[in-house]
Write a protein that holds these residues in place. Structure first.
Motif, PDB file in Angstrom:
ATOM      1  N   VAL A 507       5.187  -3.833  -9.238  1.00 21.57           N
ATOM      2  CA  VAL A 507       4.937  -3.693  -7.732  1.00 21.57           C
ATOM      3  C   VAL A 507       3.848  -2.896  -7.518  1.00 21.57           C
ATOM      4  O   VAL A 507       4.351  -1.603  -7.690  1.00 21.57           O
ATOM      5  CB  VAL A 507       6.432  -3.312  -6.978  1.00 21.57           C
ATOM      6  N   ILE A 508       2.981  -3.099  -6.627  1.00 23.01           N
ATOM      7  CA  ILE A 508       1.934  -2.339  -6.104  1.00 23.01           C
ATOM      8  C   ILE A 508       2.100  -1.867  -4.872  1.00 23.01           C
ATOM      9  O   ILE A 508       1.872  -2.772  -3.960  1.00 23.01           O
ATOM     10  CB  ILE A 508       0.417  -2.573  -6.586  1.00 23.01           C
ATOM     11  N   ASP A 509       2.556  -0.744  -4.281  1.00 28.88           N
ATOM     12  CA  ASP A 509       2.641  -0.483  -3.289  1.00 28.88           C
ATOM     13  C   ASP A 509       1.453   0.215  -2.495  1.00 28.88           C
ATOM     14  O   ASP A 509       1.038   1.291  -2.889  1.00 28.88           O
ATOM     15  CB  ASP A 509       3.909   0.864  -3.142  1.00 28.88           C
ATOM     16  N   ILE A 510       0.946  -0.441  -1.695  1.00 31.30           N
ATOM     17  CA  ILE A 510      -0.489   0.011  -1.113  1.00 31.30           C
ATOM     18  C   ILE A 510      -0.109   0.301   0.517  1.00 31.30           C
ATOM     19  O   ILE A 510      -1.208   0.443   1.212  1.00 31.30           O
ATOM     20  CB  ILE A 510      -1.380  -0.937  -1.242  1.00 31.30           C
ATOM     21  N   SER A 511       0.815   0.522   0.850  1.00 25.81           N
ATOM     22  CA  SER A 511       1.204   1.257   2.128  1.00 25.81           C
ATOM     23  C   SER A 511       0.570   2.571   2.368  1.00 25.81           C
ATOM     24  O   SER A 511       0.392   3.395   1.298  1.00 25.81           O
ATOM     25  CB  SER A 511       2.772   1.329   2.461  1.00 25.81           C
ATOM     26  N   PRO A 512       0.274   3.030   3.517  1.00 23.05           N
ATOM     27  CA  PRO A 512      -0.341   4.579   3.673  1.00 23.05           C
ATOM     28  C   PRO A 512       0.329   5.669   2.883  1.00 23.05           C
ATOM     29  O   PRO A 512      -0.067   6.501   2.323  1.00 23.05           O
ATOM     30  CB  PRO A 512      -0.454   4.810   5.023  1.00 23.05           C
ATOM     31  N   ARG A 513       1.729   5.447   2.963  1.00 24.57           N
ATOM     32  CA  ARG A 513       2.490   6.312   2.255  1.00 24.57           C
ATOM     33  C   ARG A 513       3.582   5.397   1.162  1.00 24.57           C
ATOM     34  O   ARG A 513       4.201   4.663   1.808  1.00 24.57           O
ATOM     35  CB  ARG A 513       3.177   7.147   3.415  1.00 24.57           C
ATOM     36  N   PRO A 514       3.627   6.192   0.120  1.00 22.03           N
ATOM     37  CA  PRO A 514       4.739   5.343  -0.624  1.00 22.03           C
ATOM     38  C   PRO A 514       6.192   5.253  -0.267  1.00 22.03           C
ATOM     39  O   PRO A 514       6.820   6.085   0.550  1.00 22.03           O
ATOM     40  CB  PRO A 514       4.799   6.199  -2.004  1.00 22.03           C
ATOM     41  N   ARG A 515       6.675   3.926  -0.432  1.00 19.07           N
ATOM     42  CA  ARG A 515       8.052   3.550   0.401  1.00 19.07           C
ATOM     43  C   ARG A 515       8.847   3.410  -0.687  1.00 19.07           C
ATOM     44  O   ARG A 515       8.776   2.778  -1.707  1.00 19.07           O
ATOM     45  CB  ARG A 515       7.769   2.403   1.278  1.00 19.07           C
ATOM     46  N   GLU A 516      10.053   3.629  -0.004  1.00 14.85           N
ATOM     47  CA  GLU A 516      11.514   3.611  -0.987  1.00 14.85           C
ATOM     48  C   GLU A 516      11.623   2.349  -1.176  1.00 14.85           C
ATOM     49  O   GLU A 516      12.161   1.874  -2.536  1.00 14.85           O
ATOM     50  CB  GLU A 516      12.750   4.292  -0.478  1.00 14.85           C
TER      51      GLU A 516
END
Length: 553
Positions: A507-516
């Motif tokens: 899972v590559i989280d590319i949101s501005p801030r890492p999300r839970e």
């Protein structure tokens, strides 16, 4: 080039002490250096070239079939290692050598029966000879950037008279330098000490000097670096004391050198001598102390029809299994005398069922990377653009690494296969020319589509890896309704189904801030979580290929 020539000279002077040398970079420069080295080494002992398709029997020796059949008794034939004893074995295309052959060579090197010259024709940074051989080869020379052929190898034939052994303090400084470079094996440290003593001997020095240690660091330790050493900041000079009458205010050069720590000198030398391609690998995080990566090719599997030959095994030919004629004759040869006597027959050759041997092979399963991309919301265009770049990068190496790539986008009320599994870069660019974006987030639909594609690829004999680009938040159900709580519950259920299949995932989280939510999704998938708020295509490919290694382990 000067360091490579010095390494080649030290190796040719006493190959058994240094174990081996790696020459990377195919072309006329390496060919000329190899010719010069071979001419020097041939004066000391045999120099044999090992074929790339050598098997264990050719390497270690075995039954001489012709003599055994003619004499009626077992006649052994020496292998390549026995014929090269006391000399050097040249290993062509060393990055492709089989693990069992590498293990036998490493054992011979440990017993100082042979030394090796490893010819590394790898193109990618992660293509390298087996770690067990590189570990035992003192010198690693990269000739890929060298263009001149105007060089010679010093033909000095002086007896081996190494300088006096270093002091305890010098050895401690050498070990500290190796640790600072991320080298945790003692073999390179011992080889570096031998190189320093040899360098001092070439300069006709009775003891090892600081410059000899710096030479050894450049030749042996720096090419093995896995991290940048931390160079200590120089301490501020103490305040000057007033001169006393009759005293010499000038400090001698010897005193000034003693004030500088040998550890700091060697670490500074190491930091300045790490090759640029090693520094690039350190910065990208792609270097490993235990050997190179094998790209994104799939799992290995045994086959009776095609692949890399693994020798033969007892069995009955038929149903696609091929008879290994020579191995069958080898198995039967030692028993011919007893069988003729027991049967009273003058038959030339007696073959029993137990003698039959069949060929078996090993082939890599083709790999498939499935991109499942969240194409909803305002950041859809950037996510899809990064996924498109990663797809094109992976397809550029598809034919070399036996890999395919697929792309699924999920948005609004469902998912869509934008690119079916392919290794065609032209087809991918055409299919990805206009990418849709915007709308709700049917994450469960995207996961379900990726799961069905992964299951289908497994049935075709491929090794799938699912790469999900999302922030982990879902607000559209499988039925297409806007219900956040139901959508998240469905995501959890589908994730557990993916985990149960054992498919590799990231899972590559590319949101501005890492999300839970994204981290929780990776946990339920049994996969890896990676927060890349500014994910570039190259970084994404590196992360996905590192997950693919888990499937082969």
């Amino acid at each position: 080039m000067a360091d490579s020539l010095l390494a080649a000279q030290l190796f040719t002077l006493h190959p058994m002490k240094f174990g081996g040398i790696v020459l990377r970079g195919y072309g006329p420069v390496r060919d000329r250096l190899l010719d010069l080295m071979t001419a020097q080494l041939a004066k000391q002992g045999p120099v044999l070239r090992m074929p790339i398709n050598v098997d264990t029997e050719q390497l270690l020796g075995g039954l001489d079939l012709t003599e055994t059949l003619s004499r009626g008794r077992a006649v052994l034939r020496p292998g390549l290692l026995a014929r090269a004893a006391g000399g050097v074995v040249i290993v062509s295309m060393a990055e492709r050598i089989a693990p069992d052959i590498a293990a036998h060579l490493a054992q011979a090197m440990d017993h100082r029966e042979v030394a090796v010259i490893l010819l590394d024709d790898g193109i990618e940074v992660d293509e390298a000879p087996p770690a067990v051989l590189r570990e035992r080869a003192a010198f690693h020379c990269d000739l890929t950037a060298v263009r001149t052929l105007d060089f010679e190898l010093d033909g000095q034939e002086a007896p081996w008279r190494p300088a006096r052994a270093p002091s305890k303090h010098q050895r401690q400084a050498l070990a500290a330098t190796a640790a600072a470079l991320g080298i945790h094996s003692m073999r390179p440290v011992l080889m570096a000490e031998q190189s320093a003593r040899a360098s001092a001997a070439l300069a006709e020095a009775g003891m090892v000097r600081t410059e000899d240690f710096e030479t050894a660091i450049r030749l042996v330790l720096a090419p093995r670096a896995t991290r940048r050493p931390e160079v200590a900041e120089p301490a501020p000079p103490p305040p000057a004391e007033p001169d006393q009458p009759g005293e010499d205010s000038g400090q001698s050069e010897e005193q000034r050198q003693q004030d500088v720590s040998l550890d700091d000198l060697l670490i500074e030398a190491a930091a300045a001598s790490i090759p640029q391609h090693i520094l690039d690998g350190i910065d990208r995080g792609t270097l490993r102390s235990a050997g190179g990566r094998t790209g994104s090719s799939g799992q290995k599997e045994k086959s009776s029809k095609r692949g890399r030959p693994l020798g033969s095994k007892p069995g009955i030919p038929g149903d696609g299994r091929k008879l290994a004629l020579i191995d069958t004759l080898r198995a039967a040869a030692p028993w011919q005398g007893a069988r003729r006597a027991g049967s009273g027959s003058k038959q030339t050759l007696h073959i029993r069922k137990s003698d039959l041997r069949i060929r078996h092979y090993e082939q890599r399963r083709e790999s498939l990377t499935i991109f499942a991309v969240d194409a909803s919301g305002s950041s859809a265009l950037s996510r899809l653009a990064e996924a498109k770049g990663a797809v094109e990068l992976m397809l550029a190496q598809a034919h070399v690494k036996r890999s395919q790539v697929a792309l699924i986008a999920f948005r609004q009320s469902g998912s869509e296969i934008l690119l079916p599994p392919t290794r065609s870069l032209t087809r991918a660019r055409r299919a990805l020319g206009a990418l849709p974006g915007g709308g709700g987030t049917p994450l469960a639909a995207g996961l379900l589509e990726a799961l069905m594609m992964a299951d289908a690829s497994s049935k075709r004999g491929q090794t799938p890896t699912i790469a999900i680009l999302t922030d982990g938040k879902a607000n559209v159900t499988l039925a297409g309704d806007a219900d956040r709580s139901t959508a998240m519950r469905e995501v959890s259920e589908v994730s557990k189904r993916v985990a149960a299949t054992g498919h590799q995932s990231i899972v590559i989280d590319i949101s501005p801030r890492p999300r839970e939510e994204a981290a929780q999704l990776a946990s339920e998938l049994g996969g890896r979580y990676l927060a890349l708020p500014r994910a570039g295509s190259a970084a994404m490919v590196d992360a996905i290929e590192s997950v693919g290694e888990g499937a082969r382990a």
